[in-house]
Design a protein around this motif. Structure first.
Motif, PDB file in Angstrom:
ATOM      1  N   SER A  79     -14.268   0.457  -3.048  1.00  0.00           N
ATOM      2  CA  SER A  79     -14.392  -0.992  -3.171  1.00  0.00           C
ATOM      3  C   SER A  79     -15.804  -1.472  -2.835  1.00  0.00           C
ATOM      4  O   SER A  79     -16.333  -2.373  -3.488  1.00  0.00           O
ATOM      5  CB  SER A  79     -13.365  -1.662  -2.261  1.00  0.00           C
ATOM      6  OG  SER A  79     -13.392  -3.041  -2.417  1.00  0.00           O
ATOM      7  N   LEU A  80     -16.420  -0.871  -1.810  1.00  0.00           N
ATOM      8  CA  LEU A  80     -17.796  -1.253  -1.466  1.00  0.00           C
ATOM      9  C   LEU A  80     -18.776  -0.873  -2.566  1.00  0.00           C
ATOM     10  O   LEU A  80     -19.681  -1.650  -2.894  1.00  0.00           O
ATOM     11  CB  LEU A  80     -18.206  -0.619  -0.138  1.00  0.00           C
ATOM     12  CG  LEU A  80     -17.567  -1.204   1.116  1.00  0.00           C
ATOM     13  CD1 LEU A  80     -17.981  -0.406   2.343  1.00  0.00           C
ATOM     14  CD2 LEU A  80     -17.918  -2.668   1.277  1.00  0.00           C
ATOM     15  N   LYS A  81     -18.601   0.321  -3.135  1.00  0.00           N
ATOM     16  CA  LYS A  81     -19.473   0.720  -4.247  1.00  0.00           C
ATOM     17  C   LYS A  81     -19.315  -0.227  -5.421  1.00  0.00           C
ATOM     18  O   LYS A  81     -20.301  -0.607  -6.066  1.00  0.00           O
ATOM     19  CB  LYS A  81     -19.149   2.154  -4.691  1.00  0.00           C
ATOM     20  CG  LYS A  81     -19.722   3.213  -3.808  1.00  0.00           C
ATOM     21  CD  LYS A  81     -19.416   4.591  -4.354  1.00  0.00           C
ATOM     22  CE  LYS A  81     -19.974   5.677  -3.471  1.00  0.00           C
ATOM     23  NZ  LYS A  81     -19.646   7.016  -3.986  1.00  0.00           N
ATOM     24  N   GLU A  82     -18.082  -0.619  -5.703  1.00  0.00           N
ATOM     25  CA  GLU A  82     -17.826  -1.553  -6.797  1.00  0.00           C
ATOM     26  C   GLU A  82     -18.475  -2.897  -6.521  1.00  0.00           C
ATOM     27  O   GLU A  82     -19.084  -3.501  -7.407  1.00  0.00           O
ATOM     28  CB  GLU A  82     -16.317  -1.714  -6.961  1.00  0.00           C
ATOM     29  CG  GLU A  82     -15.899  -2.550  -8.141  1.00  0.00           C
ATOM     30  CD  GLU A  82     -14.384  -2.596  -8.250  1.00  0.00           C
ATOM     31  OE1 GLU A  82     -13.829  -3.701  -8.058  1.00  0.00           O
ATOM     32  OE2 GLU A  82     -13.780  -1.544  -8.507  1.00  0.00           O
ATOM     33  N   SER A  83     -18.392  -3.373  -5.285  1.00  0.00           N
ATOM     34  CA  SER A  83     -18.986  -4.668  -4.932  1.00  0.00           C
ATOM     35  C   SER A  83     -20.505  -4.626  -4.984  1.00  0.00           C
ATOM     36  O   SER A  83     -21.142  -5.569  -5.447  1.00  0.00           O
ATOM     37  CB  SER A  83     -18.535  -5.097  -3.540  1.00  0.00           C
ATOM     38  OG  SER A  83     -17.146  -5.302  -3.513  1.00  0.00           O
ATOM     39  N   PHE A  84     -21.098  -3.540  -4.490  1.00  0.00           N
ATOM     40  CA  PHE A  84     -22.553  -3.455  -4.484  1.00  0.00           C
ATOM     41  C   PHE A  84     -23.122  -3.108  -5.859  1.00  0.00           C
ATOM     42  O   PHE A  84     -24.318  -3.279  -6.081  1.00  0.00           O
ATOM     43  CB  PHE A  84     -23.045  -2.453  -3.438  1.00  0.00           C
ATOM     44  CG  PHE A  84     -22.986  -2.988  -2.041  1.00  0.00           C
ATOM     45  CD1 PHE A  84     -23.741  -4.086  -1.676  1.00  0.00           C
ATOM     46  CD2 PHE A  84     -22.157  -2.405  -1.102  1.00  0.00           C
ATOM     47  CE1 PHE A  84     -23.687  -4.594  -0.387  1.00  0.00           C
ATOM     48  CE2 PHE A  84     -22.096  -2.902   0.190  1.00  0.00           C
ATOM     49  CZ  PHE A  84     -22.857  -3.998   0.544  1.00  0.00           C
ATOM     50  N   SER A  85     -22.287  -2.654  -6.775  1.00  0.00           N
ATOM     51  CA  SER A  85     -22.787  -2.418  -8.128  1.00  0.00           C
ATOM     52  C   SER A  85     -23.001  -3.735  -8.867  1.00  0.00           C
ATOM     53  O   SER A  85     -23.772  -3.791  -9.815  1.00  0.00           O
ATOM     54  CB  SER A  85     -21.841  -1.501  -8.900  1.00  0.00           C
ATOM     55  OG  SER A  85     -20.625  -2.155  -9.155  1.00  0.00           O
ATOM     56  N   TYR A  86     -22.335  -4.786  -8.415  1.00  0.00           N
ATOM     57  CA  TYR A  86     -22.533  -6.129  -8.971  1.00  0.00           C
ATOM     58  C   TYR A  86     -23.298  -6.957  -7.942  1.00  0.00           C
ATOM     59  O   TYR A  86     -22.757  -7.861  -7.319  1.00  0.00           O
ATOM     60  CB  TYR A  86     -21.198  -6.784  -9.310  1.00  0.00           C
ATOM     61  CG  TYR A  86     -20.386  -6.013 -10.308  1.00  0.00           C
ATOM     62  CD1 TYR A  86     -20.766  -5.960 -11.645  1.00  0.00           C
ATOM     63  CD2 TYR A  86     -19.246  -5.325  -9.926  1.00  0.00           C
ATOM     64  CE1 TYR A  86     -20.036  -5.245 -12.562  1.00  0.00           C
ATOM     65  CE2 TYR A  86     -18.510  -4.599 -10.842  1.00  0.00           C
ATOM     66  CZ  TYR A  86     -18.909  -4.567 -12.156  1.00  0.00           C
ATOM     67  OH  TYR A  86     -18.183  -3.857 -13.058  1.00  0.00           O
ATOM     68  N   LYS A  87     -24.572  -6.629  -7.775  1.00  0.00           N
ATOM     69  CA  LYS A  87     -25.383  -7.274  -6.749  1.00  0.00           C
ATOM     70  C   LYS A  87     -25.518  -8.777  -6.965  1.00  0.00           C
ATOM     71  O   LYS A  87     -25.556  -9.549  -6.012  1.00  0.00           O
ATOM     72  CB  LYS A  87     -26.758  -6.621  -6.702  1.00  0.00           C
ATOM     73  CG  LYS A  87     -26.738  -5.223  -6.142  1.00  0.00           C
ATOM     74  CD  LYS A  87     -28.106  -4.592  -6.177  1.00  0.00           C
ATOM     75  CE  LYS A  87     -28.091  -3.185  -5.698  1.00  0.00           C
ATOM     76  NZ  LYS A  87     -27.327  -2.260  -6.483  1.00  0.00           N
ATOM     77  N   MET A  88     -25.548  -9.195  -8.211  1.00  0.00           N
ATOM     78  CA  MET A  88     -25.697 -10.625  -8.481  1.00  0.00           C
ATOM     79  C   MET A  88     -24.464 -11.392  -8.011  1.00  0.00           C
ATOM     80  O   MET A  88     -24.586 -12.526  -7.537  1.00  0.00           O
ATOM     81  CB  MET A  88     -25.934 -10.837  -9.982  1.00  0.00           C
ATOM     82  CG  MET A  88     -26.522 -12.163 -10.313  1.00  0.00           C
ATOM     83  SD  MET A  88     -28.090 -12.350  -9.457  1.00  0.00           S
ATOM     84  CE  MET A  88     -28.256 -14.086  -9.537  1.00  0.00           C
ATOM     85  N   GLY A  89     -23.303 -10.782  -8.117  1.00  0.00           N
ATOM     86  CA  GLY A  89     -22.091 -11.438  -7.636  1.00  0.00           C
ATOM     87  C   GLY A  89     -22.116 -11.610  -6.130  1.00  0.00           C
ATOM     88  O   GLY A  89     -21.735 -12.658  -5.599  1.00  0.00           O
ATOM     89  N   LEU A  90     -22.582 -10.585  -5.426  1.00  0.00           N
ATOM     90  CA  LEU A  90     -22.687 -10.666  -3.970  1.00  0.00           C
ATOM     91  C   LEU A  90     -23.724 -11.707  -3.554  1.00  0.00           C
ATOM     92  O   LEU A  90     -23.477 -12.512  -2.651  1.00  0.00           O
ATOM     93  CB  LEU A  90     -23.033  -9.292  -3.398  1.00  0.00           C
ATOM     94  CG  LEU A  90     -23.116  -9.180  -1.884  1.00  0.00           C
ATOM     95  CD1 LEU A  90     -21.768  -9.473  -1.251  1.00  0.00           C
ATOM     96  CD2 LEU A  90     -23.603  -7.797  -1.494  1.00  0.00           C
TER      97      LEU A  90
END
Length: 140
Positions: A15-26
């Motif tokens: 889940s963290l890898k998935e979240s950090f792969s979309y840096k603009m969303g974060l």
């Protein structure tokens, strides 16, 4: 039990890898939540909090604490509901329920990773609040 903890750890990492792969969303989450908090501070919406808790000088601190806990709760609830919804749309929800590993352990990994991401957002908001607005959290 160790098998279940390894599954939870693997779900957290996924889940963290998935979240950090979309840096603009974060980044957009951080910007939107920080701007929302700044709007609440500038509109002085937390002034009644200080009076309610008999601490009128710390109404902005109380607002900051409430906002941080609100963002944690929203992240946990929306993370779980979004994960279930996405799995249902993809058609893999039934497979996860029939897996050897109980589904609550898979969801636990998602909740923990969303809380970790919320901690990153909270630290940015607390830093912004302390540096720009002069509002800090004092623990005594």
């Amino acid at each position: 039990m160790l098998k279940y903890l390894n599954i939870v750890r693997a779900e957290i990492i996924r889940s963290l890898k998935e979240s950090f792969s979309y840096k603009m969303g974060l980044v957009s989450d951080i910007v939107v939540l920080t701007l929302l908090y700044a709007g609440l501070i500038f509109m002085d919406t937390g002034s009644m909090l200080g009076e309610y808790y008999n601490n009128p000088g710390n109404s902005k601190t109380l607002l900051l604490l409430g906002y941080i806990f609100w963002s944690y709760s929203i992240a946990a609830i929306s993370g779980v509901s979004t994960e279930i919804s996405i799995e249902a749309v993809k058609g893999t929800l039934e497979q996860k329920f029939m897996a050897v590993i109980p589904y609550p352990f898979l969801i636990a990994g998602n909740i923990i990773s969303s809380l970790l991401l919320s901690s990153i957002v909270a630290s940015v908001i607390i830093t912004f609040s302390n540096l720009i607005m002069g509002v800090s959290i004092i623990i005594n």
